[in-house]
Design an enzyme around this catalytic site. Structure first.
Site, PDB file in Angstrom:
ATOM      1  N   MET A 221      32.036  37.907  29.041  1.00 54.75           N
ATOM      2  CA  MET A 221      33.274  38.689  29.140  1.00 54.75           C
ATOM      3  C   MET A 221      34.009  38.266  30.418  1.00 54.75           C
ATOM      4  O   MET A 221      33.455  38.360  31.506  1.00 54.75           O
ATOM      5  CB  MET A 221      32.919  40.174  29.188  1.00 54.75           C
ATOM      6  CG  MET A 221      34.056  41.129  28.941  1.00 54.75           C
ATOM      7  SD  MET A 221      33.435  42.797  28.574  1.00 54.75           S
ATOM      8  CE  MET A 221      32.591  43.207  30.104  1.00 54.75           C
ATOM      9  N   HIS A 222      35.238  37.773  30.245  1.00 58.84           N
ATOM     10  CA  HIS A 222      35.952  37.300  31.433  1.00 58.84           C
ATOM     11  C   HIS A 222      37.458  37.502  31.382  1.00 58.84           C
ATOM     12  O   HIS A 222      38.133  37.334  32.395  1.00 58.84           O
ATOM     13  CB  HIS A 222      35.689  35.792  31.623  1.00 58.84           C
ATOM     14  CG  HIS A 222      36.388  34.940  30.609  1.00 58.84           C
ATOM     15  ND1 HIS A 222      35.919  34.778  29.323  1.00 58.84           N
ATOM     16  CD2 HIS A 222      37.535  34.223  30.683  1.00 58.84           C
ATOM     17  CE1 HIS A 222      36.736  33.989  28.655  1.00 58.84           C
ATOM     18  NE2 HIS A 222      37.735  33.631  29.448  1.00 58.84           N
ATOM     19  N   ARG A 223      38.028  37.859  30.234  1.00 61.89           N
ATOM     20  CA  ARG A 223      39.482  37.927  30.124  1.00 61.89           C
ATOM     21  C   ARG A 223      40.047  39.074  30.958  1.00 61.89           C
ATOM     22  O   ARG A 223      39.476  40.171  30.994  1.00 61.89           O
ATOM     23  CB  ARG A 223      39.912  38.070  28.667  1.00 61.89           C
ATOM     24  CG  ARG A 223      39.587  36.827  27.862  1.00 61.89           C
ATOM     25  CD  ARG A 223      40.283  36.764  26.530  1.00 61.89           C
ATOM     26  NE  ARG A 223      39.960  35.502  25.884  1.00 61.89           N
ATOM     27  CZ  ARG A 223      40.629  34.378  26.045  1.00 61.89           C
ATOM     28  NH1 ARG A 223      41.684  34.358  26.849  1.00 61.89           N
ATOM     29  NH2 ARG A 223      40.260  33.278  25.426  1.00 61.89           N
ATOM     30  N   ARG A 256      34.665  36.376  37.917  1.00 56.49           N
ATOM     31  CA  ARG A 256      35.737  37.377  37.891  1.00 56.49           C
ATOM     32  C   ARG A 256      35.185  38.746  37.499  1.00 56.49           C
ATOM     33  O   ARG A 256      35.515  39.768  38.106  1.00 56.49           O
ATOM     34  CB  ARG A 256      36.818  36.930  36.896  1.00 56.49           C
ATOM     35  CG  ARG A 256      38.034  37.840  36.865  1.00 56.49           C
ATOM     36  CD  ARG A 256      38.973  37.459  35.723  1.00 56.49           C
ATOM     37  NE  ARG A 256      40.278  38.073  35.897  1.00 56.49           N
ATOM     38  CZ  ARG A 256      41.366  37.422  36.251  1.00 56.49           C
ATOM     39  NH1 ARG A 256      41.312  36.124  36.468  1.00 56.49           N
ATOM     40  NH2 ARG A 256      42.512  38.052  36.385  1.00 56.49           N
ATOM     41  N   ASP A 299      34.504  37.689  24.620  1.00 58.81           N
ATOM     42  CA  ASP A 299      35.965  37.577  24.499  1.00 58.81           C
ATOM     43  C   ASP A 299      36.386  36.113  24.599  1.00 58.81           C
ATOM     44  O   ASP A 299      37.561  35.814  24.798  1.00 58.81           O
ATOM     45  CB  ASP A 299      36.693  38.442  25.528  1.00 58.81           C
ATOM     46  CG  ASP A 299      36.306  38.138  26.971  1.00 58.81           C
ATOM     47  OD1 ASP A 299      35.685  37.085  27.223  1.00 58.81           O
ATOM     48  OD2 ASP A 299      36.620  38.961  27.852  1.00 58.81           O
TER      49      ASP A 299
END
Length: 384
Positions: A221-223, A256, A299
């Site tokens: 998950m990074h968006r 992030r 994602d």
């Protein structure tokens, strides 16, 4: 006597900039070398990817040759990064006089190098063209749309991409349906993927947690839409914690995401007994983890394709996808940030009622060979 590449045609400049590009470019370079005639290439790494150690490992894992040129652009805002790639890429074209520029995917380097090429009258070839999420809030969508508008030759991964391009006024004679080079990489590397237990051991984690009756799941998950807003990130981490009570989760934590978990004070939502936290993983490690998983929650665009090719159920934590074939034919289910939908589909998977899916057309491991043959013929025809 073997057929030779015409001396009047320069090399194909192949551009990579960020992690997703590497998986796509590796089979293309091998296919160019094996083509008759062999297609000469110059590999340019813009240096957009910020993790130099991870970039080096990806080149090694994918058997990619070291770049001929590294522009060493580094990180920055979208504007700064795009402009700096353009500034540093132009002298490369002046010096090497390529027959064309080949770009892949949808990162800033893709668009930046495309713009430089078309303004200098050099043909641009876009691999993975025509994918659309129809979400202009995604920087990648802007890169995709603009690249396709000005590129000369567009290679697509699924037939619906041609419909997207036609709606944008792009002539059909610029479009070739060749299949998915990402799947070329997956199929050529699956046999050498790293075993999940070895990946955990290398991180100092006892792999016994993988040996449960249900197996394990994988999370990435990074968006920004998922991790930059505290209430959204809290909600997603909360449902992941719930799922981990029934299914241990291996969470490859993007910098992030890690930074925002700490900044928002959400560390307590990570159950260290049931959620295995790993740093970003190499290609062969992630391939092994996915291949052995019961479910993947992500994602990422690329993981939607890879899970479909592997036959692994995928829950995509986004409201839209530029890869609809993974939903229509594959194992992908769009759940967005809807906690109830995530919870429901995870439970369905554990109960053995997940989508089975099938392998899409031309996702057969030979897309790069088709690109090589077609591009060689196209360039020679332009010369005559």
């Amino acid at each position: 006597m073997p057929q030779l590449w015409p001396q009047t045609l320069g090399p194909v400049i192949c551009v990579v900039g960020a992690r997703p590009n590497f998986m796509k470019m590796a089979p293309i370079l091998r296919a160019f070398a094996a083509n008759t005639p062999a297609i000469p290439t110059l590999l340019v790494h813009t240096g957009q990817h910020y993790d130099r150690d991870m970039s080096d490992k990806l080149f090694e894992d994918l058997r990619l040759p070291r770049p001929d040129i590294n522009l060493e652009v580094g990180s920055g805002s979208h504007a700064v990064q795009t402009a700096e790639v353009m500034r540093r890429f132009e002298p490369v074209l002046d010096e090497h006089k390529p027959s064309c520029i080949l770009v892949v995917g949808d990162v800033n380097s893709t668009l930046a190098c495309t713009l430089v090429g078309v303004k200098k009258g050099i043909p641009v070839v876009h691999v993975e063209a025509g994918l659309r999420s129809y979400d202009r809030a995604m920087p990648e969508e802007i890169n995709r749309v603009l690249t396709d508008q000005v590129a000369d030759l567009l290679y697509t991964t699924e037939r619906s991409a041609a419909d997207n391009l036609a709606r944008e006024g792009i002539a059909g004679d610029r479009i070739r349906f060749v299949g998915n080079v990402m799947i070329d990489s997956l199929l050529s590397n699956r046999a050498v993927a790293r075993q999940p237990a070895d990946t955990l051991k290398a991180a100092g984690i006892d792999p016994v947690i993988l040996d449960t009756d249900h197996g394990y799941g994988v999370v990435t998950m990074h968006r920004p839409s998922n991790v930059d807003h505290p209430e959204v990130l809290q909600s997603l981490l909360g449902v992941l914690r719930e799922i981990s009570l029934s299914l241990p989760l291996v969470f490859a934590l993007h910098p992030r995401t890690k930074g925002n978990i700490e900044r928002f004070g959400l560390e307590s939502l990570i159950d260290r007994e049931r959620m295995i936290i790993l740093p970003p993983q190499g290609y062969l490690e992630m391939l092994g983890l996915m291949a052995g998983a019961r479910i993947v929650l992500t994602d990422s665009g690329g993981l939607q394709e890879e899970t479909t090719a592997l036959g692994i159920p995928c829950l995509t934590l986004r409201e839209n996808t530029e890869r609809p074939i993974t939903v229509e034919q594959g194992t992908n289910t769009m759940v967005g940030r809807d906690v109830e939908a995530i919870r429901h589909h995870a439970a369905e998977t554990l109960a053995g009622r997940s989508k089975s899916g099938r392998t899409p057309e031309l996702w057969d491991g030979h897309a790069a060979e088709r690109i090589a043959a077609d591009l060689a013929a196209w360039l020679m025809a332009r010369q005559s």
